[in-house]
Design an enzyme around this catalytic site. Structure first.
Site, mmCIF file in Angstrom:
data_model
loop_
_atom_site.group_PDB
_atom_site.id
_atom_site.type_symbol
_atom_site.label_atom_id
_atom_site.label_comp_id
_atom_site.label_asym_id
_atom_site.label_seq_id
_atom_site.Cartn_x
_atom_site.Cartn_y
_atom_site.Cartn_z
ATOM 1 N N CYS A 184 0.862 -1.188 0.000
ATOM 2 C CA CYS A 184 0.000 0.000 0.000
ATOM 3 C C CYS A 184 0.892 1.230 0.000
ATOM 4 O O CYS A 184 1.651 1.449 0.951
ATOM 5 C CB CYS A 184 -0.921 -0.006 1.208
ATOM 6 S SG CYS A 184 -2.012 1.420 1.321
ATOM 7 N N CYS A 203 -3.378 7.453 -4.677
ATOM 8 C CA CYS A 203 -3.085 6.007 -4.664
ATOM 9 C C CYS A 203 -1.628 5.749 -5.049
ATOM 10 O O CYS A 203 -1.238 5.959 -6.202
ATOM 11 C CB CYS A 203 -4.028 5.214 -5.552
ATOM 12 S SG CYS A 203 -3.886 3.425 -5.310
#
Length: 330
Positions: free
Chosen positions: A88, A251
């Protein structure tokens, strides 16, 4: 009474709840094995921490672990409402910021390097530090690659959809939003999200991606709808994520996947900045530093730079009489 110590943060608008105590060492010789064990036997912890009433429909977090890699400072397991991610990007920026500002790593100025053992591999975060504060973080991610270009899938209620599939720590289906005739605007967020989830389901049923060198990484939980950049950004994205929410940040792993896709199409060279803007207008700056290989595939080594801020220090508790030991989803 069960309790978890946490330092909450947000990275360009996207939360990362960093769990510093309360879980204990997860069984496994690698972080990838620990991720598999956690998903099979300890997923109630994830649900408790990210679901309501302690979390929300777009909650994300990271659990600190002793590293399994000899060169790492900390191990990290990434959790969110969709499950446990191999990697992530925004979470790594949040974790590195928390580690520096909480003194959980040795801090040097002007740059502190934090080496993180993740399920996807070793990730290096370079934290720009001034007066003990993290000003911004640059992560060198795991290799990214274009998995499939000009793929096609039949989507119920939509028709044939053309997309590129790329990997940047997770798999991303990438396509321009205007292919669907939906405006890039918040007032159309329901239409965007509904389309994204339908495309995601169709891909996983018809063309489910499997990582070229790690079959444990498979499936698509992200659809990256792109739009032209503005005010200095190169691209905007509305990131639809399983089971039904938008990434608030640009992101991190999605930016890496996007750069791998653009590089495969000859639109982004090594050493060129790529400014990616989120659905709420925040930005990451990415760059491809070199090429490498994953099996027989050409891959690229990406970096992403962004900012994070600590928002809370808390202890989350579970009373034995609590009727929602795994939280709930509404």
């Amino acid at each position: 009474m069960r309790s978890f110590t946490a330092i909450d943060s947000h990275t360009e608008g996207m939360p990362t709840r960093v769990i510093t105590d309360g879980v204990g060492p997860i069984p496994g010789d690698t972080m990838a094995q620990r991720r598999e064990h956690f998903m099979a036997h300890m997923d109630d912890i994830r649900q408790l921490l990210v679901n309501e009433p302690r979390g929300h429909a777009a909650m994300s977090g990271a659990i600190l672990q002793p590293p399994t890699h000899p060169d790492a400072d900390w191990g990290v397991l990434y959790i969110e409402v969709s499950g446990c991610l191999p990697m992530c990007g925004h979470g790594t920026i949040g974790v590195a910021t928390v580690l520096v500002e909480s003194g959980l790593v040795e801090v040097t100025e002007p740059v502190t390097q934090v080496r993180l053992d993740t399920p996807a591999g070793l990730v290096v975060a370079s934290v720009a530090v001034s007066n003990g504060r993290a000003k911004h973080v640059t992560i060198e991610n795991v290799p990214a690659y274009a998995h499939e270009l000009d793929a096609r899938v039949e989507v119920p209620g939509v028709g044939e959809v053309r997309y590129d599939m790329a990997y940047g720590g997770n798999f991303y289906a990438i396509l321009p939003l205007d292919q669907l005739g939906i405006p890039f605007a918040h007032e159309h967020k329901h239409d965007i999200l509904t389309a994204g989830l339908s495309i995601m389901d169709s891909i996983n049923q018809q063309r489910r991606p499997v990582h070229v060198s790690d079959p444990a990484i498979s499936g698509c939980k992200h659809v990256q709808f792109t739009a032209p950049g503005r005010d200095g950004s190169h691209s905007r994205n509305a990131m639809a994520i399983h089971p039904g929410w938008f990434d608030r940040s640009p992101c991190g792993t999605g930016t890496c996947a996007r750069m791998a896709q653009l590089h495969a199409r000859g639109s982004l060279g090594l050493g060129e900045d790529f400014v990616n803007e989120s659905f709420i207008g925040t930005r990451f700056t990415g760059r491809l530093t070199s090429t490498t290989s994953l099996g027989a595939r050409e891959a690229v080594v990406p970096t992403v730079t962004g900012r994070a801020w600590i928002t809370a220090r808390a202890t989350y508790v579970l009373d034995p009489s609590d009727p929602f030991p795994r939280g709930f989803v509404l």
